[in-house]
Design an enzyme around this catalytic site. Sequence first.
Site, PDB file in Angstrom:
ATOM      1  N   CYS A   6       0.821  -1.219   0.000  1.00 37.29           N
ATOM      2  CA  CYS A   6       0.000   0.000   0.000  1.00 37.29           C
ATOM      3  C   CYS A   6       0.855   1.270   0.000  1.00 37.29           C
ATOM      4  O   CYS A   6       2.003   1.263   0.423  1.00 37.29           O
ATOM      5  CB  CYS A   6      -0.905  -0.007   1.227  1.00 37.29           C
ATOM      6  SG  CYS A   6      -2.313   1.094   1.038  1.00 37.29           S
ATOM      7  N   ASP A 123      -6.776  -3.083  11.105  1.00 35.35           N
ATOM      8  CA  ASP A 123      -5.594  -2.230  11.217  1.00 35.35           C
ATOM      9  C   ASP A 123      -5.455  -1.765  12.676  1.00 35.35           C
ATOM     10  O   ASP A 123      -6.421  -1.810  13.453  1.00 35.35           O
ATOM     11  CB  ASP A 123      -5.778  -1.019  10.284  1.00 35.35           C
ATOM     12  CG  ASP A 123      -4.479  -0.288   9.967  1.00 35.35           C
ATOM     13  OD1 ASP A 123      -3.410  -0.705  10.458  1.00 35.35           O
ATOM     14  OD2 ASP A 123      -4.543   0.710   9.228  1.00 35.35           O
TER      15      ASP A 123
END
Length: 205
Positions: A6, A123
């Site tokens: 990412c 996350d």
Amino acid sequence: MIVKVCGMRDPDNIRAVEQIGPDWMGFIFFPHSCRHVSLRPAYLPERCKRVGVFVNEVTPAILQKAEEFDLHYIQLHGTETSEQCLNLKRAGLGVIKVFPIASMSDLKSTACYENVCDYFLFDTACTGYGGSGKTFDWQVLTAYHGSTPFLLSGGLKPDSLHSLKEFHHPAWAGIDLNSGFEISPGKKDTTLLNTFIKQIKSNIE
Ligand SMILES: O=C(O)c1ccccc1NCC(=O)[C@H](O)[C@H](O)COP(=O)(O)O
């Protein structure tokens, strides 16, 4: 095991990381991120699924970026509703809803997103929205009994391999790599990624 890298934006780095063979590549469209990508890079990956990362963005703006970047998945890091997820799915996009995790109670809110998301991403809870570089206690995920597969995220770095090999969950589908593999914001270390992704792919199914 899905491997997502990412926070990409540099065309040469995108090309080099693509060669290593991650499954997905993420582009961050949150203006306050140090990895924010504003203009379409001169090169976009063809062999990875392209994931657009958004925080509390309205659907028309997301759809515009999806078209511009030819996105496969939309990753939502804010307080987006299940209705917005459904609208994005109806527009033909894959949807990944992110849940910041600090304790088991943070998993309760996943329930109303079942069936409207392709994946969840767990996350580390932080003051911002992502890219904290910090891990959370993965034991918390024993309390997740949903059917939507999830990606594990937050603070993964080259020496996370051992912990990842020890981690097991029936809905675990992949990992998300970001700041732990960076040379500078938005630019990844291809040597570190190459070693790590090869190890992951050969050790974890
Ligand atoms: O990385 C960012 O700057 C960011 C900012 C706002 C929303 C999301 C962001 N990152 C998206 C991700 O999926 C990250 O990979 C994830 O938060 C894990 O990052 P890290 O802890 O650096 O591994």
